[in-house]
Design an enzyme around this catalytic site. Structure first.
Site, PDB file in Angstrom:
ATOM      1  N   CYS A   1       3.866   5.469 -11.712  1.00 43.58           N
ATOM      2  CA  CYS A   1       3.173   4.391 -11.007  1.00 43.58           C
ATOM      3  C   CYS A   1       2.205   4.898  -9.942  1.00 43.58           C
ATOM      4  O   CYS A   1       1.412   4.116  -9.406  1.00 43.58           O
ATOM      5  CB  CYS A   1       4.188   3.453 -10.363  1.00 43.58           C
ATOM      6  SG  CYS A   1       5.497   2.953 -11.483  1.00 43.58           S
TER       7      CYS A   1
ATOM      8  N   HIS B   1       2.933  -0.901  -2.197  1.00 43.47           N
ATOM      9  CA  HIS B   1       3.398  -0.782  -3.576  1.00 43.47           C
ATOM     10  C   HIS B   1       3.951  -2.138  -4.012  1.00 43.47           C
ATOM     11  O   HIS B   1       3.645  -2.621  -5.084  1.00 43.47           O
ATOM     12  CB  HIS B   1       4.456   0.319  -3.661  1.00 43.47           C
ATOM     13  CG  HIS B   1       4.879   0.667  -5.049  1.00 43.47           C
ATOM     14  ND1 HIS B   1       3.978   0.861  -6.078  1.00 43.47           N
ATOM     15  CD2 HIS B   1       6.106   0.849  -5.602  1.00 43.47           C
ATOM     16  CE1 HIS B   1       4.625   1.153  -7.202  1.00 43.47           C
ATOM     17  NE2 HIS B   1       5.914   1.145  -6.932  1.00 43.47           N
TER      18      HIS B   1
ATOM     19  N   HIS C   1       2.596  -5.473 -12.244  1.00 40.62           N
ATOM     20  CA  HIS C   1       2.660  -4.022 -12.066  1.00 40.62           C
ATOM     21  C   HIS C   1       1.936  -3.367 -13.234  1.00 40.62           C
ATOM     22  O   HIS C   1       2.433  -3.345 -14.363  1.00 40.62           O
ATOM     23  CB  HIS C   1       4.125  -3.577 -12.030  1.00 40.62           C
ATOM     24  CG  HIS C   1       4.319  -2.169 -11.560  1.00 40.62           C
ATOM     25  ND1 HIS C   1       3.319  -1.220 -11.601  1.00 40.62           N
ATOM     26  CD2 HIS C   1       5.411  -1.539 -11.042  1.00 40.62           C
ATOM     27  CE1 HIS C   1       3.790  -0.070 -11.135  1.00 40.62           C
ATOM     28  NE2 HIS C   1       5.046  -0.245 -10.785  1.00 40.62           N
TER      29      HIS C   1
END
Length: 391
Positions: free
Chosen positions: A165, A297, A331
């Site tokens: 990520c 995040h 995401h």
């Protein structure tokens, strides 16, 4: 290189996500508080908890990217966003660098996983066809870099970053390093990932997905997977100005770390993220109190949101506003870092902080200002930080 360290300018920006194609559509939807998370479909949902995703629907990517159907979807997404960034920068129109001085740093988490799934179906007689050269190439993580290098005539350093990520955030940092080291005159940096059943199944099995549109730092807990791509053109400020480019912003510094704690959970003490923030502000030579906004995040999961809030509350004496773009696009894995940094860059250019949508109230242990549901004027904010993954 010696002397004063050059500033690294962002001279071109491109984006595609569940909020639309192109940066104009992206920033307008962000500031409108739009949510691109839609109900999942196309497969049996009975075994799964998750019900929403940030997929890009009703769009012929092969036509948009100017490539054929032999390209994996993540490569098509990358070509669309990269083309916008290169066009925005006018890099190849006005005093283009020699090919050997143009570099590429591509980032992804899953690469050509949809092509790998297709190959699996062929092997098991679920789909006609057989493995050929195009499909073999499309499965590879580096396939997008090959396509981008061919499209834009990149003859300098080419690499693919696969750090989950944080991949495209690391790509930005590596691109800046290449420029400061004198290895290139311009670097195309970015990341792309597509939604796949395999990835969704994995996150769902980890009990991290949400049955509703995700609500970072609020309730209910859980994430939604998305897909998309983002790209920047980076150049040294002096070269950019010399060719008449107008910088969108600057990459002043970055930090990275590795929790070495767990494969899918952050260290609850937040030591990796703390170290990362310390290194970023030191590299940028910017006082931490001057940072007026953090794009978090902000996955929406219990473990991440508590840890990230704790670290940010500890790092800043007076924490600035924090928001999560994942509440609007999901995401996007290997594209997450650069799409979220792009959200901050574009919104600050319009004098606004992007919101965290789907916010109904702060979750326990999440006491910060998360810019709930509506954008906010930036005031005097000039510096932003963008967090990715666990550091």
């Amino acid at each position: 290189m010696t002397g004063v360290r050059p500033r690294i300018a962002v001279t071109g920006v491109g984006a595609i996500s569940a909020l639309g194609v192109g940066c104009d559509a992206y920033v307008e939807a962000l500031l409108a508080g739009a949510c691109g998370l839609t109900p999942l479909g196309g497969f049996d949902l009975e075994p799964f908890v998750g019900r929403y995703s940030g997929e890009i629907r009703a769009l012929d990517l092969a036509v948009r990217c100017g490539g054929g159907g032999e390209l994996d979807r993540f490569t098509q997404l990358a070509l669309i966003a990269a083309q916008e960034a290169v066009s925005d920068s006018a890099l190849l129109d006005r005093e283009p660098p020699p090919p050997r001085r143009l570099a590429l740093v591509m980032a992804t988490c899953n690469g050509g996983l949809l092509s790998a799934e297709r190959h699996y179906r062929m092997l098991h007689g679920q789909e006609p066809g057989a493995l050929d050269e195009d499909l073999e190439r499309a499965k590879r993580h580096y396939s997008a870099a090959l396509a981008l290098a061919g499209r834009f005539g990149v003859g300098g350093p080419i690499t693919t970053v696969v750090t989950a990520c944080s991949a495209s955030t690391n790509a930005i940092g590596l691109g800046a390093d290449l420029l400061r080291a004198g290895r290139a005159d311009a670097v195309l940096v970015g990341g792309a990932d597509s939604f796949s059943l395999t990835t969704f199944s994995g996150f769902d099995r980890l009990r991290t997905t949400s049955a509703s549109p995700c609500a970072p730092f609020s309730t209910p807990t859980g994430l939604n997977l998305g897909e998309g791509a983002g790209f920047w053109v980076l150049e040294r400020e002096d070269r950019a100005l010399a060719r008449g480019a107008a910088p969108r912003g600057f990459v002043l510094g970055y930090g990275l770390s590795n929790d070495a704690h767990h494969a899918t959970l952050p260290d609850p003490r937040g030591q990796g993220l703390s170290a990362c923030l310390e290194r970023a502000v030191a590299d940028a030579a910017v006082p931490r109190e001057s940072i007026g906004y953090v794009n978090a995040h902000g996955t929406g999961t219990e473990a991440n949101d508590k840890t990230e809030s704790r670290v940010l509350g500890r790092f800043f004496e007076a924490p600035p506003p924090v928001s999560s773009t994942k509440s609007q696009i999901g995401h996007t894995l290997g594209a997450a870092g650069i799409l979220e940094a792009t959200a901050g860059l574009l919104c600050l250019d319009r004098g606004q902080l992007p919101p965290t949508v789907n916010f109904t109230g702060p979750r326990e242990a999440c006491p910060l200002d998360y810019v709930p549901n509506r954008p906010r004027a930036t005031g005097a904010t000039r510096f932003l930080a963008s967090n990715s993954a666990f550091g």
